[in-house]
Design a protein around this motif. Structure first.
Motif, mmCIF file in Angstrom:
data_model
loop_
_atom_site.group_PDB
_atom_site.id
_atom_site.type_symbol
_atom_site.label_atom_id
_atom_site.label_comp_id
_atom_site.label_asym_id
_atom_site.label_seq_id
_atom_site.Cartn_x
_atom_site.Cartn_y
_atom_site.Cartn_z
ATOM 1 N N TRP A 195 4.926 -0.451 -11.786
ATOM 2 C CA TRP A 195 5.840 -1.547 -12.091
ATOM 3 C C TRP A 195 5.138 -2.889 -11.912
ATOM 4 O O TRP A 195 5.248 -3.778 -12.765
ATOM 5 C CB TRP A 195 7.060 -1.508 -11.166
ATOM 6 N N GLN A 196 4.434 -3.034 -10.780
ATOM 7 C CA GLN A 196 3.754 -4.306 -10.508
ATOM 8 C C GLN A 196 2.719 -4.625 -11.584
ATOM 9 O O GLN A 196 2.656 -5.749 -12.097
ATOM 10 C CB GLN A 196 3.070 -4.246 -9.144
ATOM 11 N N LYS A 197 1.894 -3.630 -11.908
ATOM 12 C CA LYS A 197 0.839 -3.861 -12.908
ATOM 13 C C LYS A 197 1.447 -4.221 -14.264
ATOM 14 O O LYS A 197 0.924 -5.081 -14.978
ATOM 15 C CB LYS A 197 -0.065 -2.631 -13.014
ATOM 16 N N SER A 198 2.554 -3.579 -14.611
ATOM 17 C CA SER A 198 3.220 -3.861 -15.877
ATOM 18 C C SER A 198 3.747 -5.299 -15.910
ATOM 19 O O SER A 198 3.590 -6.008 -16.913
ATOM 20 C CB SER A 198 4.373 -2.869 -16.082
ATOM 21 N N ILE A 199 4.358 -5.730 -14.808
ATOM 22 C CA ILE A 199 4.887 -7.099 -14.731
ATOM 23 C C ILE A 199 3.750 -8.114 -14.807
ATOM 24 O O ILE A 199 3.835 -9.111 -15.543
ATOM 25 C CB ILE A 199 5.699 -7.286 -13.429
ATOM 26 N N VAL A 200 2.674 -7.868 -14.068
ATOM 27 C CA VAL A 200 1.538 -8.791 -14.069
ATOM 28 C C VAL A 200 0.930 -8.890 -15.468
ATOM 29 O O VAL A 200 0.641 -9.994 -15.956
ATOM 30 C CB VAL A 200 0.463 -8.352 -13.042
ATOM 31 N N SER A 236 9.244 -17.414 -14.192
ATOM 32 C CA SER A 236 10.110 -16.518 -13.426
ATOM 33 C C SER A 236 9.290 -15.550 -12.580
ATOM 34 O O SER A 236 8.490 -14.787 -13.108
ATOM 35 C CB SER A 236 11.026 -15.725 -14.377
ATOM 36 N N ASP A 237 9.500 -15.633 -11.269
ATOM 37 C CA ASP A 237 8.818 -14.725 -10.360
ATOM 38 C C ASP A 237 9.632 -13.443 -10.184
ATOM 39 O O ASP A 237 10.756 -13.330 -10.679
ATOM 40 C CB ASP A 237 8.590 -15.409 -9.005
ATOM 41 N N THR A 238 9.056 -12.504 -9.453
ATOM 42 C CA THR A 238 9.697 -11.202 -9.251
ATOM 43 C C THR A 238 9.534 -10.783 -7.794
ATOM 44 O O THR A 238 8.494 -11.035 -7.187
ATOM 45 C CB THR A 238 9.058 -10.118 -10.144
ATOM 46 N N LEU A 239 10.567 -10.136 -7.234
ATOM 47 C CA LEU A 239 10.484 -9.550 -5.905
ATOM 48 C C LEU A 239 11.079 -8.143 -5.958
ATOM 49 O O LEU A 239 12.228 -7.968 -6.378
ATOM 50 C CB LEU A 239 11.243 -10.398 -4.876
ATOM 51 N N ILE A 240 10.278 -7.155 -5.555
ATOM 52 C CA ILE A 240 10.738 -5.766 -5.489
ATOM 53 C C ILE A 240 10.764 -5.355 -4.027
ATOM 54 O O ILE A 240 9.790 -5.560 -3.297
ATOM 55 C CB ILE A 240 9.788 -4.823 -6.267
ATOM 56 N N THR A 241 11.898 -4.804 -3.567
ATOM 57 C CA THR A 241 12.006 -4.338 -2.189
ATOM 58 C C THR A 241 12.318 -2.844 -2.193
ATOM 59 O O THR A 241 13.159 -2.391 -2.978
ATOM 60 C CB THR A 241 13.105 -5.087 -1.418
ATOM 61 N N LEU A 242 11.640 -2.081 -1.325
ATOM 62 C CA LEU A 242 11.830 -0.626 -1.327
ATOM 63 C C LEU A 242 11.222 0.001 -0.088
ATOM 64 O O LEU A 242 10.689 -0.682 0.781
ATOM 65 C CB LEU A 242 11.184 -0.027 -2.597
ATOM 66 N N GLN A 243 11.320 1.327 -0.010
ATOM 67 C CA GLN A 243 10.616 2.135 0.980
ATOM 68 C C GLN A 243 9.779 3.160 0.217
ATOM 69 O O GLN A 243 10.056 3.448 -0.951
ATOM 70 C CB GLN A 243 11.596 2.865 1.901
ATOM 71 N N HIS A 244 8.762 3.684 0.881
ATOM 72 C CA HIS A 244 7.918 4.710 0.262
ATOM 73 C C HIS A 244 8.045 6.036 1.005
ATOM 74 O O HIS A 244 8.315 6.043 2.214
ATOM 75 C CB HIS A 244 6.443 4.289 0.288
ATOM 76 N N PRO A 245 7.805 7.149 0.307
ATOM 77 C CA PRO A 245 7.612 8.416 1.020
ATOM 78 C C PRO A 245 6.288 8.333 1.776
ATOM 79 O O PRO A 245 5.491 7.423 1.527
ATOM 80 C CB PRO A 245 7.556 9.456 -0.104
ATOM 81 N N TRP A 258 -3.997 -16.323 -10.716
ATOM 82 C CA TRP A 258 -3.107 -16.927 -9.723
ATOM 83 C C TRP A 258 -1.717 -16.290 -9.693
ATOM 84 O O TRP A 258 -0.792 -16.859 -9.120
ATOM 85 C CB TRP A 258 -3.022 -18.440 -9.874
ATOM 86 N N ILE A 259 -1.585 -15.129 -10.303
ATOM 87 C CA ILE A 259 -0.379 -14.329 -10.093
ATOM 88 C C ILE A 259 -0.718 -13.320 -9.005
ATOM 89 O O ILE A 259 -1.602 -12.486 -9.180
ATOM 90 C CB ILE A 259 0.061 -13.610 -11.380
ATOM 91 N N PRO A 291 20.133 -5.489 -11.902
ATOM 92 C CA PRO A 291 20.725 -4.169 -11.624
ATOM 93 C C PRO A 291 19.686 -3.071 -11.444
ATOM 94 O O PRO A 291 19.802 -2.236 -10.568
ATOM 95 C CB PRO A 291 21.620 -3.925 -12.827
ATOM 96 N N ASP A 292 18.662 -3.070 -12.262
ATOM 97 C CA ASP A 292 17.606 -2.067 -12.089
ATOM 98 C C ASP A 292 16.364 -2.476 -12.856
ATOM 99 O O ASP A 292 16.415 -3.381 -13.704
ATOM 100 C CB ASP A 292 18.079 -0.674 -12.544
ATOM 101 N N LEU A 293 15.275 -1.833 -12.545
ATOM 102 C CA LEU A 293 14.009 -2.156 -13.226
ATOM 103 C C LEU A 293 14.071 -1.702 -14.671
ATOM 104 O O LEU A 293 14.537 -0.607 -14.984
ATOM 105 C CB LEU A 293 12.844 -1.488 -12.497
ATOM 106 N N TYR A 294 13.593 -2.557 -15.539
ATOM 107 C CA TYR A 294 13.686 -2.295 -16.984
ATOM 108 C C TYR A 294 12.338 -1.892 -17.542
ATOM 109 O O TYR A 294 12.078 -2.020 -18.736
ATOM 110 C CB TYR A 294 14.184 -3.551 -17.700
ATOM 111 N N LEU A 295 11.426 -1.432 -16.666
ATOM 112 C CA LEU A 295 10.055 -1.168 -17.120
ATOM 113 C C LEU A 295 9.932 0.215 -17.710
ATOM 114 O O LEU A 295 10.652 1.114 -17.319
ATOM 115 C CB LEU A 295 9.109 -1.323 -15.938
#
Length: 238
Positions: free
Chosen positions: A21-26, A44-53, A159-160, A234-238
């Motif tokens: 997701w990050q690489k796609s946005i960048v 427009s900046d982006t912030l993704i918050t989550l947990q990982h396995p 600079w992103i 609402p959700d990631l559109y990637l």
């Protein structure tokens, strides 16, 4: 500046998904970046918050000497990724923030950005839990006494900045014993839950409540520090 917020802080998301997701946005934002802010169309900046396995990640040029096991026989999943820093652990109960910010609108200084993320975490811990955290000169991350509670690792393209921070909220700290976290020897790793239990003589705390409180405090301090207007998607559109 507007910042799109993808709130997955209660969800366990595979590392490869969030990395993708990050690489796609960048990649999508790179062509919008101008030479200066007058010609910059990346608004427009982006912030993704989550947990990982459970997963170990190794940064750019990471040395395997900080693994206390054979990399071919890792006890859990392991990935080399394109961030700075040494090996670290991610797992359930750890709140991960992936800000994807255009530093042309902040300050074109990666050291300043890392110190800023540390400041955000320190303020959030004080505000939400009355935990006094600090930095240690020469080391990256946030500490409570001799225990590291938050790790930071970033990458930058035009600079992103992307990747970000990981805060141990209710994390099982056992997997850290199999590595030298961030290549720092002689210091421990802690969590918010562990610190609060010690301060309250072992009183139990609700894990999901602690995660929600940490999340709300962290994104509030993040938005205020970087002067961003968070807009929940609402959700990631990637």
């Amino acid at each position: 500046m507007r910042c799109e917020l993808f709130d997955l802080h209660r969800q366990i998301v595979p590392l490869v998904d969030s990395w993708g997701w990050q690489k796609s946005i960048v990649e999508r934002r790179k062509p919008l970046v101008g030479i200066d802010t007058d010609t910059d169309e990346d608004h427009s900046d982006t912030l993704i918050t989550l947990q990982h396995p459970p997963v170990y990640t190794l940064g750019n040029g990471n040395s395997e000497k900080y693994l206390n096991f054979n990399i071919e026989d890792s006890p859990i999943e392991i990935h080399r990724i394109d961030r700075g820093g040494e090996v670290t652990y991610h797992g359930p109960g750890q709140l991960v923030l992936y800000p994807i910010l255009n530093l042309r609108y902040q300050k074109k200084d990666l050291n300043w950005y890392q110190r800023s993320l540390e400041t955000v975490i320190i303020r959030a811990l004080q505000s939400a839990f009355s935990i006094k955290a600090s930095t240690i000169e020469g080391l990256t991350g946030v500490w409570v006494g001799d225990q590291k509670v938050a790790a930071i690792g970033i990458m930058c393209a035009r600079w992103i900045v992307y990747h970000g921070l990981a805060l141990n909220v209710t994390t099982d700290l056992t997997p850290f014993e199999h590595i030298v976290p961030c290549g720092i020897k002689g210091r421990g790793v802690g969590s918010i839950k562990q610190i609060l239990q010690k301060a309250s003589n072992g009183r139990e705390h609700n894990d999901s409540e602690l995660m929600d409180i940490a999340y709300e405090s962290l994104i509030k301090e993040f938005a205020e520090f970087f002067q961003l207007s968070l807009e929940r998607s609402p959700d990631l559109y990637l």
